[in-house]
Design a protein around this motif. Structure first.
Motif, PDB file in Angstrom:
ATOM      1  N   TYR B 100      16.462 -12.709 -33.859  1.00  0.00           N
ATOM      2  CA  TYR B 100      15.104 -11.882 -33.300  1.00  0.00           C
ATOM      3  C   TYR B 100      14.558 -10.944 -34.589  1.00  0.00           C
ATOM      4  O   TYR B 100      13.776 -10.860 -35.076  1.00  0.00           O
ATOM      5  N   ALA B 101      15.850 -10.278 -34.997  1.00  0.00           N
ATOM      6  CA  ALA B 101      15.687  -9.077 -35.857  1.00  0.00           C
ATOM      7  C   ALA B 101      15.087  -9.496 -37.227  1.00  0.00           C
ATOM      8  O   ALA B 101      14.237  -9.099 -37.949  1.00  0.00           O
ATOM      9  N   VAL B 108      12.849  -4.308 -34.250  1.00  0.00           N
ATOM     10  CA  VAL B 108      13.006  -4.480 -32.700  1.00  0.00           C
ATOM     11  C   VAL B 108      14.258  -3.848 -32.290  1.00  0.00           C
ATOM     12  O   VAL B 108      14.645  -4.455 -31.140  1.00  0.00           O
ATOM     13  N   THR B 109      14.712  -3.024 -33.122  1.00  0.00           N
ATOM     14  CA  THR B 109      15.992  -2.369 -32.476  1.00  0.00           C
ATOM     15  C   THR B 109      16.047  -2.034 -30.821  1.00  0.00           C
ATOM     16  O   THR B 109      16.882  -2.298 -30.274  1.00  0.00           O
ATOM     17  N   GLN B 110      14.844  -1.403 -30.437  1.00  0.00           N
ATOM     18  CA  GLN B 110      14.724  -0.998 -29.283  1.00  0.00           C
ATOM     19  C   GLN B 110      14.150  -2.262 -28.078  1.00  0.00           C
ATOM     20  O   GLN B 110      14.175  -1.826 -27.173  1.00  0.00           O
ATOM     21  N   ARG B 111      13.647  -3.113 -28.772  1.00  0.00           N
ATOM     22  CA  ARG B 111      13.375  -4.138 -27.888  1.00  0.00           C
ATOM     23  C   ARG B 111      14.245  -5.542 -27.709  1.00  0.00           C
ATOM     24  O   ARG B 111      14.129  -6.243 -26.911  1.00  0.00           O
ATOM     25  N   ALA B 123       8.703  -6.782 -24.853  1.00  0.00           N
ATOM     26  CA  ALA B 123       7.323  -6.622 -25.702  1.00  0.00           C
ATOM     27  C   ALA B 123       7.280  -5.106 -25.920  1.00  0.00           C
ATOM     28  O   ALA B 123       6.649  -4.878 -27.207  1.00  0.00           O
ATOM     29  N   MET B 124       7.914  -4.191 -25.220  1.00  0.00           N
ATOM     30  CA  MET B 124       8.051  -2.892 -25.504  1.00  0.00           C
ATOM     31  C   MET B 124       9.371  -2.161 -25.260  1.00  0.00           C
ATOM     32  O   MET B 124       9.925  -3.060 -24.294  1.00  0.00           O
ATOM     33  N   PRO B 125       9.776  -1.137 -25.794  1.00  0.00           N
ATOM     34  CA  PRO B 125      10.987  -0.552 -25.328  1.00  0.00           C
ATOM     35  C   PRO B 125      10.940  -0.571 -23.795  1.00  0.00           C
ATOM     36  O   PRO B 125       9.892   0.134 -23.391  1.00  0.00           O
TER      37      PRO B 125
END
Lengths: 459, 139
Positions: B100-101, B108-111, B123-125
């Protein structure tokens, strides 16, 4: 079979012996059992103490419970405090034991009126009542249920006396009404006997003769009106304060409820959108009531597993210690009983005894249905367990709980006398069909099962 | 009513109750014999739908999740969409998050999150209420 006066004396002696042993047993339990281990003990203690000392009503999580028992318990807590007892709750626990012993005596009175001239039914009913863990356990606790059991039985004695009487008197109606109303001032389950009385009185009017019907209706109506007026202030209070006259607006669990996320400047909370349009009240699924829970309901009759069904919880808690508040630990930590085999034995014994009791009640229901006029006094014994179980199913369905907290044998305690009479009736009928040797075997087997339960009831 | 009549009714009642108990237990035995343990995906699906009241569907535009060997699904909780994919082990789930990253231009670390053998793409953290609601349904 008619009994001779000598045999009657023998039965009385046996009943007295059971009652004496029961009294000593419960007294010892009340002295030995740590109050804090009891069901919702802290809540009940806080309610009773605040009511007696500060005059505040419904200050704990049991706020929706009527104050009848808390008035008594609060005064006994104060007494324990004045006597400087190490456990100030002890007098209130002794009250529970006394009320259950009183209930056993009332059970004899009720059985005599429901089944006149049948001493074996009295004896077996008393025996199972005094040994069933669901009856014995609350007798040691700081809990209002023993008082509602006592008042339910008082009302039951009044009701069956009325139903058996050739001419209903106003005094008997007044007494019944007071007992019906008092039971509702202790717990909401006090409504059960009121519903039973209403049905029985309606049936009595319907099957009565032309000469007695008007009087029966008048006395019955008097009893029911008084039974409604006595607790009326409490119902009005709950309705006004909490918007629900019985459950006090106890919040229901909802699924997919939107989370309050933040408060904007205007001070109006905003709800974020969720996948569901509206939160819906969570309800117990049908499978909760139909599943057997086998084989774990036999091999692991205690809390701590997921998806334990209704019947398995109820049986395990009636005959054993499903929630762990009795013989093997505190309720919240009750996940690993030290003596699982003992609980398994209780479960198996309980299934056998429950089968006999239900057989008696089903048979009685058929007999009452076939000859309603002649068996009118037995109608409450059939209806009370039905109302109790239906209420428990409704409660468990409406308030599903992840820890099974809304399915407890304790709730069914006011119906225990009817279950006991069902047991006594079935045993007596089978006994009368058997020869002497077979009777000795039957009696020995049943007595052994009951003694196993009695041993479990030792705190 | 005679004692004989009472005896008959009691015996019949016992037989009826025993029969009902037999049917009850027999029904359980038949179900047990036929029962196949539900898959991990079915357990997650049931939890999200029945206990959380969420609407669940297949991840239409996520070929990586669609390739997960134990299945995948997507749902939206409090406006935040999450795609859940079930892998054979924790390493495979971590690898999916790494993919994904690599494939997503933004951070996208938080997602993109791996937990045990599951991978989540939000979609959002996720907030403090969203994350436990979904993670609590994982087997």
């Amino acid at each position: 079979m008619m009994s001779t006066p000598g045999r009657w004396t023998g039965f009385r002696m046996a009943e007295l012996a059971i009652l004496t042993a029961f009294s000593v047993f419960l007294l010892r339990n009340a002295l030995a059992y740590p109050f804090i281990a009891g069901i919702d003990a802290s809540e009940h203690r806080a309610y009773a103490w605040d009511l007696a000392v500060n005059g505040q009503l419904g200050t704990s999580g049991s706020y929706y419970t009527p104050p009848g028992w808390y008035v008594l318990a609060g005064e006994l807590l104060k007494l324990g405090d004045q006597l400087d007892l190490s456990e100030v709750e002890l007098p209130a626990q002794l009250l529970s034991a006394t009320l259950v012993v009183g209930s056993a005596i009332l059970l004899l009175a009720a059985t005599e009126r429901v089944f006149p001239g049948r001493p074996w039914i009295r004896l077996w009913s008393l025996a199972i009542f005094c040994t069933c863990p669901a009856v014995v356990k609350p007798a040691a606790m700081l809990h209002p249920q023993p008082l509602v059991l006592f008042l339910t039985l008082l009302a039951l004695v009044g009701l069956v006396s009325l139903l058996a009487a050739p001419r209903w008197t106003l005094q008997a109606g007044l007494a019944l009404g007071l007992a019906l109303g008092s039971a509702q001032l202790v717990r909401s389950v006090g409504l059960w006997i009121y519903a039973v009385a209403a049905l029985a009185i309606a049936v009595a009017v319907a099957v009565g003769t032309r000469g007695t019907r008007r009087r029966t209706a008048a006395v019955g109506a008097t009893a029911l009106v008084i039974g409604a007026l006595v607790p009326l202030p409490w119902y009005v209070y709950l309705q006004v304060e909490y918007g629900d006259p019985v459950f006090g607006g106890r919040p229901e669990i909802t699924e997919g409820a939107p989370q309050l996320s933040r408060t904007p400047r205007e001070g109006i909370p905003i709800r974020l959108p969720t996948a569901t349009a509206e939160p819906r009240a969570a309800r117990a699924p049908v499978s909760f009531f139909t599943a057997t829970g086998l084989p774990e309901s036999i091999t692991h009759p205690y809390r701590g597993r997921d998806e334990e069904p209704f019947a398995a919880i109820l049986l395990a808690d009636t005959w054993g210690d499903y929630f762990g508040e009795w013989s093997w630990g505190m309720p919240t930590a009750a996940l690993d009983p030290p003596d699982r085999q003992r609980l398994v034995v209780q479960g198996i014994v309980g299934v056998l005894l429950t089968f006999v009791s239900l057989t008696g009640l089903v048979a009685l229901a058929v007999l009452v249905g076939r000859s309603l006029r002649h068996r009118l006094r037995q109608l409450p014994i059939v209806v009370l367990p039905l109302v109790a179980v239906a209420s428990l199913v409704l409660y468990a369905w409406r308030y599903p709980s992840a820890d099974d907290d809304t399915v407890k044998a304790l709730f069914l305690l006011p119906a225990a006398p009817a279950f006991a009479m069902g047991f006594g009736f079935a045993t007596d009928v089978v006994r009368s069909a058997l020869g002497r040797d077979a009777n000795v075997v039957l009696g020995s087997v049943l007595a052994s099962l009951l003694l196993v339960c009695a041993h479990f009831g030792l705190a | 009513m005679s004692g004989g009549s009472e005896r008959t009714v009691v015996v019949l009642s016992a037989l009826v109750l025993a029969g009902l108990a037999g049917v009850w237990v027999g029904g359980w035995a038949v179900r047990e014999a036929r029962d196949v343990d539900p898959t991990a995906l079915a357990l997650v699906l049931a939890c999200l739908q029945n206990q959380r009241g969420l609407t669940v569907s297949s991840p239409a535009r996520d070929p990586l999740a669609a390739a997960a060997p134990r299945g995948s699904l997507t749902t939206t909780i409090e406006g935040n969409t999450v795609t859940v994919s079930l892998w054979n082990d924790a390493g495979a789930a971590e690898e999916a998050v790494g993919t994904y990253a690599r494939l997503t231009p933004e951070d996208v670390t938080q997602r993109a999150i791996a937990r045990a053998d599951s991978a989540f793409l939000w979609a959002m953290p996720p907030t403090g209420s969203q994350a436990p609601a979904v993670y609590g349904c994982m087997p």
